[in-house]
Design a protein around this motif. Structure first.
Motif, mmCIF file in Angstrom:
data_model
loop_
_atom_site.group_PDB
_atom_site.id
_atom_site.type_symbol
_atom_site.label_atom_id
_atom_site.label_comp_id
_atom_site.label_asym_id
_atom_site.label_seq_id
_atom_site.Cartn_x
_atom_site.Cartn_y
_atom_site.Cartn_z
ATOM 1 N N ASN A 115 -40.610 32.227 -26.689
ATOM 2 C CA ASN A 115 -39.826 32.949 -26.069
ATOM 3 C C ASN A 115 -41.277 34.636 -26.316
ATOM 4 O O ASN A 115 -41.470 34.245 -27.454
ATOM 5 C CB ASN A 115 -39.024 34.092 -25.849
ATOM 6 C CG ASN A 115 -37.944 33.491 -25.241
ATOM 7 O OD1 ASN A 115 -38.228 32.420 -24.187
ATOM 8 N ND2 ASN A 115 -36.341 33.167 -25.608
ATOM 9 N N LYS A 166 -33.002 37.445 -22.230
ATOM 10 C CA LYS A 166 -33.032 36.603 -21.377
ATOM 11 C C LYS A 166 -32.427 35.462 -20.230
ATOM 12 O O LYS A 166 -31.907 34.590 -21.558
ATOM 13 C CB LYS A 166 -34.945 35.602 -21.820
ATOM 14 C CG LYS A 166 -35.767 35.339 -21.516
ATOM 15 C CD LYS A 166 -36.341 34.042 -21.601
ATOM 16 C CE LYS A 166 -37.300 33.520 -20.470
ATOM 17 N NZ LYS A 166 -38.278 32.543 -21.617
ATOM 18 N N ASP A 179 -32.370 32.353 -19.264
ATOM 19 C CA ASP A 179 -33.741 30.870 -18.575
ATOM 20 C C ASP A 179 -34.447 30.352 -17.260
ATOM 21 O O ASP A 179 -35.466 29.656 -17.531
ATOM 22 C CB ASP A 179 -33.358 30.105 -19.484
ATOM 23 C CG ASP A 179 -33.539 30.095 -21.323
ATOM 24 O OD1 ASP A 179 -34.816 31.182 -21.862
ATOM 25 O OD2 ASP A 179 -32.694 30.014 -22.159
ATOM 26 N N LYS A 228 -36.375 33.427 -15.838
ATOM 27 C CA LYS A 228 -37.509 34.148 -16.177
ATOM 28 C C LYS A 228 -37.643 35.266 -16.496
ATOM 29 O O LYS A 228 -38.685 36.167 -16.848
ATOM 30 C CB LYS A 228 -38.479 33.045 -16.442
ATOM 31 C CG LYS A 228 -38.826 31.613 -16.296
ATOM 32 C CD LYS A 228 -39.014 30.835 -17.589
ATOM 33 C CE LYS A 228 -39.570 28.821 -17.217
ATOM 34 N NZ LYS A 228 -37.764 28.332 -17.068
ATOM 35 N N TYR A 246 -35.853 39.052 -17.954
ATOM 36 C CA TYR A 246 -36.028 39.681 -19.323
ATOM 37 C C TYR A 246 -34.577 41.183 -19.293
ATOM 38 O O TYR A 246 -35.046 41.620 -18.319
ATOM 39 C CB TYR A 246 -36.811 40.516 -19.923
ATOM 40 C CG TYR A 246 -36.990 39.025 -21.291
ATOM 41 C CD1 TYR A 246 -37.262 38.732 -22.245
ATOM 42 C CD2 TYR A 246 -38.501 38.127 -20.237
ATOM 43 C CE1 TYR A 246 -38.012 37.547 -23.173
ATOM 44 C CE2 TYR A 246 -38.642 37.423 -21.001
ATOM 45 C CZ TYR A 246 -38.902 37.052 -22.103
ATOM 46 O OH TYR A 246 -39.656 36.012 -22.905
ATOM 47 N N GLU A 278 -39.302 40.929 -14.464
ATOM 48 C CA GLU A 278 -40.349 39.786 -14.904
ATOM 49 C C GLU A 278 -40.908 39.871 -16.237
ATOM 50 O O GLU A 278 -40.831 41.331 -16.803
ATOM 51 C CB GLU A 278 -40.964 40.170 -13.253
ATOM 52 C CG GLU A 278 -40.089 39.202 -12.422
ATOM 53 C CD GLU A 278 -40.954 39.536 -11.772
ATOM 54 O OE1 GLU A 278 -42.535 39.357 -11.507
ATOM 55 O OE2 GLU A 278 -41.033 38.729 -10.019
ATOM 56 N N GLU A 279 -40.949 39.408 -16.073
ATOM 57 C CA GLU A 279 -42.007 39.025 -17.781
ATOM 58 C C GLU A 279 -43.289 39.642 -17.899
ATOM 59 O O GLU A 279 -43.752 40.706 -18.570
ATOM 60 C CB GLU A 279 -42.094 37.196 -17.959
ATOM 61 C CG GLU A 279 -43.033 37.790 -19.333
ATOM 62 C CD GLU A 279 -43.212 35.878 -20.339
ATOM 63 O OE1 GLU A 279 -44.275 35.301 -19.859
ATOM 64 O OE2 GLU A 279 -42.260 35.739 -20.530
#
Length: 61
Positions: A3, A33, A35, A38, A40, A53-54
């Protein structure tokens, strides 16, 4: 699985939240998170929690 952000890591969020659909520019802590999507979950400094979003999350040095 690796991660990009660790749980309880302090981050800066600059982006649109998934639950409120509002633009947010605040510090917060990573809670978990998802998975599958994707995304957080971030607990923001005002106490609210929001999914991001990441690409909306930046590390604070």
């Amino acid at each position: 699985m690796f991660n990009k952000f660790k749980i309880n890591e302090v981050v800066l969020v600059i982006g649109i939240g998934k639950m409120t659909n509002k633009f947010i520019y605040k510090k917060g802590k990573i809670v978990e998170k998802d998975d599958y999507y994707k995304d957080y979950l971030v607990k923001l400094e005002d106490g609210t929690e929001e999914w991001f979003e990441e690409s909306d999350i930046k590390k604070i040095k």
